[in-house]
Design a protein around this motif. Structure first.
Motif, PDB file in Angstrom:
ATOM      1  N   VAL A  34       0.800  -1.110  -0.050  1.00 40.56           N
ATOM      2  CA  VAL A  34       0.197  -0.210   0.087  1.00 40.56           C
ATOM      3  C   VAL A  34       0.932   1.187   0.202  1.00 40.56           C
ATOM      4  CG1 VAL A  34      -1.684   1.270   1.233  1.00 40.56           C
ATOM      5  CG2 VAL A  34      -1.861  -1.010   1.048  1.00 40.56           C
ATOM      6  N   VAL A  35       0.744   1.928  -0.895  1.00 40.83           N
ATOM      7  CA  VAL A  35       1.579   3.284  -1.459  1.00 40.83           C
ATOM      8  C   VAL A  35       0.609   4.615  -0.748  1.00 40.83           C
ATOM      9  CG1 VAL A  35       3.234   2.155  -2.658  1.00 40.83           C
ATOM     10  CG2 VAL A  35       1.119   3.454  -3.613  1.00 40.83           C
ATOM     11  N   PRO A  36       1.316   5.709  -0.246  1.00 37.40           N
ATOM     12  CA  PRO A  36       0.450   6.845  -0.181  1.00 37.40           C
ATOM     13  C   PRO A  36       0.014   7.451  -1.359  1.00 37.40           C
ATOM     14  CG  PRO A  36       2.723   6.969   0.889  1.00 37.40           C
ATOM     15  CD  PRO A  36       2.702   5.710   0.184  1.00 37.40           C
ATOM     16  N   LEU A  37      -1.292   7.924  -1.279  1.00 36.36           N
ATOM     17  CA  LEU A  37      -1.901   8.293  -2.233  1.00 36.36           C
ATOM     18  C   LEU A  37      -1.668   9.967  -2.692  1.00 36.36           C
ATOM     19  CD1 LEU A  37      -5.374   6.800  -2.058  1.00 36.36           C
ATOM     20  CD2 LEU A  37      -3.885   6.019  -3.299  1.00 36.36           C
ATOM     21  N   HIS A  38      -1.519  10.318  -3.662  1.00 42.83           N
ATOM     22  CA  HIS A  38      -1.159  11.850  -4.084  1.00 42.83           C
ATOM     23  C   HIS A  38      -1.701  12.066  -5.464  1.00 42.83           C
ATOM     24  CE1 HIS A  38       1.611   9.926  -6.573  1.00 42.83           C
ATOM     25  NE2 HIS A  38       2.364   9.264  -5.634  1.00 42.83           N
ATOM     26  N   GLY A  39      -1.962  13.418  -5.543  1.00 46.82           N
ATOM     27  CA  GLY A  39      -2.401  13.952  -6.853  1.00 46.82           C
ATOM     28  C   GLY A  39      -3.904  13.802  -6.991  1.00 46.82           C
ATOM     29  N   ASP A  40      -4.439  13.414  -8.387  1.00 52.41           N
ATOM     30  CA  ASP A  40      -5.801  13.392  -8.792  1.00 52.41           C
ATOM     31  C   ASP A  40      -6.323  12.316  -8.241  1.00 52.41           C
ATOM     32  OD1 ASP A  40      -7.938  13.573  -9.953  1.00 52.41           O
ATOM     33  OD2 ASP A  40      -7.158  13.895 -12.164  1.00 52.41           O
ATOM     34  N   MET A  41      -7.448  12.405  -7.326  1.00 54.49           N
ATOM     35  CA  MET A  41      -8.010  11.341  -6.786  1.00 54.49           C
ATOM     36  C   MET A  41      -8.788  10.532  -7.794  1.00 54.49           C
ATOM     37  SD  MET A  41      -6.920  11.033  -3.663  1.00 54.49           S
ATOM     38  CE  MET A  41      -8.293   9.847  -2.928  1.00 54.49           C
ATOM     39  N   ARG A  42      -9.224  11.327  -8.938  1.00 52.00           N
ATOM     40  CA  ARG A  42      -9.851  10.541  -9.884  1.00 52.00           C
ATOM     41  C   ARG A  42      -8.969   9.527 -10.639  1.00 52.00           C
ATOM     42  NH1 ARG A  42     -12.032  15.981 -10.668  1.00 52.00           N
ATOM     43  NH2 ARG A  42     -14.244  15.979 -10.280  1.00 52.00           N
ATOM     44  N   GLU A  43      -7.789  10.088 -10.804  1.00 48.18           N
ATOM     45  CA  GLU A  43      -6.799   9.089 -11.360  1.00 48.18           C
ATOM     46  C   GLU A  43      -6.592   7.857 -10.549  1.00 48.18           C
ATOM     47  OE1 GLU A  43      -4.823   7.289 -14.159  1.00 48.18           O
ATOM     48  OE2 GLU A  43      -6.143   9.204 -14.590  1.00 48.18           O
ATOM     49  N   GLU A  44      -6.150   8.243  -9.220  1.00 46.98           N
ATOM     50  CA  GLU A  44      -5.864   7.094  -8.377  1.00 46.98           C
ATOM     51  C   GLU A  44      -7.145   6.039  -8.098  1.00 46.98           C
ATOM     52  OE1 GLU A  44      -2.893   6.873  -7.350  1.00 46.98           O
ATOM     53  OE2 GLU A  44      -2.523   8.583  -5.731  1.00 46.98           O
ATOM     54  N   TRP A  45      -8.293   6.536  -8.165  1.00 50.00           N
ATOM     55  CA  TRP A  45      -9.571   5.505  -8.286  1.00 50.00           C
ATOM     56  C   TRP A  45      -9.303   4.774  -9.411  1.00 50.00           C
ATOM     57  CZ3 TRP A  45     -12.500   2.617  -6.249  1.00 50.00           C
ATOM     58  CH2 TRP A  45     -13.454   2.061  -7.108  1.00 50.00           C
ATOM     59  N   ARG A  46      -9.113   5.278 -10.797  1.00 41.09           N
ATOM     60  CA  ARG A  46      -9.019   4.503 -11.655  1.00 41.09           C
ATOM     61  C   ARG A  46      -7.944   3.448 -11.973  1.00 41.09           C
ATOM     62  NH1 ARG A  46      -9.549   9.867 -14.080  1.00 41.09           N
ATOM     63  NH2 ARG A  46     -11.529  10.318 -14.369  1.00 41.09           N
ATOM     64  N   ARG A  47      -6.773   3.793 -11.433  1.00 46.41           N
ATOM     65  CA  ARG A  47      -5.741   2.921 -11.446  1.00 46.41           C
ATOM     66  C   ARG A  47      -5.966   1.796 -10.375  1.00 46.41           C
ATOM     67  NH1 ARG A  47      -0.501   5.135  -8.766  1.00 46.41           N
ATOM     68  NH2 ARG A  47      -1.225   6.913 -10.061  1.00 46.41           N
ATOM     69  N   TYR A  48      -6.266   2.221  -9.104  1.00 49.85           N
ATOM     70  CA  TYR A  48      -6.442   1.097  -8.134  1.00 49.85           C
ATOM     71  C   TYR A  48      -7.753   0.032  -8.415  1.00 49.85           C
ATOM     72  CZ  TYR A  48      -2.297   2.833  -6.278  1.00 49.85           C
ATOM     73  OH  TYR A  48      -1.029   3.100  -6.018  1.00 49.85           O
ATOM     74  N   SER A  49      -8.860   0.869  -8.966  1.00 45.50           N
ATOM     75  CA  SER A  49     -10.017   0.160  -9.284  1.00 45.50           C
ATOM     76  C   SER A  49      -9.575  -0.804 -10.511  1.00 45.50           C
ATOM     77  CB  SER A  49     -11.180   1.091  -9.880  1.00 45.50           C
ATOM     78  OG  SER A  49     -12.028   0.402 -10.233  1.00 45.50           O
ATOM     79  N   GLU A  50      -9.088  -0.581 -11.419  1.00 47.76           N
ATOM     80  CA  GLU A  50      -8.431  -1.403 -12.640  1.00 47.76           C
ATOM     81  C   GLU A  50      -7.852  -2.658 -11.876  1.00 47.76           C
ATOM     82  OE1 GLU A  50      -6.126  -1.276 -16.570  1.00 47.76           O
ATOM     83  OE2 GLU A  50      -7.045   0.373 -15.844  1.00 47.76           O
TER      84      GLU A  50
END
Length: 188
Positions: A67-83
Motif C-alpha cells: 500500500v503506497v501513499p496516495l497523491h495527486g488526482d483522486m480521480r486518477e488514483e481511483w481509476r488506477r487502483y479500481s482497474e
C-alpha cells in the motif's frame, strides 16, 4: 437467487467511478460523519490497493507493504487502483483463502464484502455530492441479500451505527442504506 459477484464488483466500481467523476466539492461532508468527500474516496481507493496482494495469498503484513501513499488526482488514483483490483478479482479462485484482519476467509466472501463496501460508499458519495443516489437494482438486491443475512453480526461489529427505522413501504435500496445506519430519506 445466485448472483455473479464478479460482475457485481464491476458494476459497483462503475457506479462509484461515475460519482467520483462529477465531484466538485472535495471537502463536502458525507453521511459517514468521520469523513469528507476526499477522505471517503481515499478510503475506498486504499481498500482497492490491498486486494491484489491479499488475493495473491499474502499476509496482512505483506499486503500492507504494497500500500503506497496516495497523491495527486483522486480521480486518477481511483481509476488506477479500481482497474488493478478488478483484474485481480477476475483471476482469483473463489475458494482460495484470504487473510483479513478478523481471520481467514474464502475469496468469494471477501469479494462480497468489498462489493458491499463500494456500493454503500457509492451512495455516501452521491449524497455528499448531491448527485444521483439511485444504485443498480441488481447490485442493491445482491448486497441487501448478503448483508441482511449478516444483520446480527453487523450490529455486533461496531462498523455501522444502528439501523435507521423506515416505513414498511421503503424501497429495497432505502432498506439497504438504513441497515448500515444511514438515513436514506431526503435531508430536511
Amino acid at each position: 437467487m445466485a448472483f455473479d459477484w464478479i460482475e457485481l464488483q464491476r458494476t459497483a466500481h462503475h457506479e462509484f467511478g461515475a460519482r467520483v467523476d462529477v465531484v466538485t466539492d472535495w471537502s463536502a461532508p458525507t453521511p459517514d460523519t468521520e469523513w469528507d468527500v476526499t477522505d471517503l474516496i481515499r478510503h475506498v481507493v486504499v481498500e482497492q490497493q490491498w486486494i491484489p496482494s491479499l488475493l495473491a495469498g499474502k499476509s496482512l503484513k505483506e499486503a500492507e507493504a504494497a500500500v503506497v501513499p496516495l497523491h495527486g488526482d483522486m480521480r486518477e488514483e481511483w481509476r488506477r487502483y479500481s482497474e488493478s483490483a478488478s483484474k485481480a478479482w477476475a483471476f482469483a479462485d473463489p475458494k482460495a483463502p484470504v487473510h483479513l484482519s478478523f481471520g481467514t476467509v474464502e475469496t468469494e466472501y471477501y469479494l462480497r464484502q468489498q462489493t458491499a463496501d463500494v456500493t454503500i460508499h457509492t451512495w455516501d458519495l452521491a449524497r455528499a455530492s448531491d448527485t444521483d443516489e439511485a444504485l443498480d437494482a441488481t447490485l442493491v438486491e445482491a448486497v441487501w441479500a448478503d448483508m441482511n443475512e449478516q444483520r446480527d453480526m453487523l450490529a455486533q461489529s461496531g462498523l455501522f451505527a444502528p439501523p435507521v427505522e423506515l416505513p414498511e413501504d421503503a424501497s429495497l435500496q432505502e432498506k439497504l442504506i438504513a441497515l448500515t445506519g444511514r438515513d436514506p430519506r431526503p435531508p430536511r
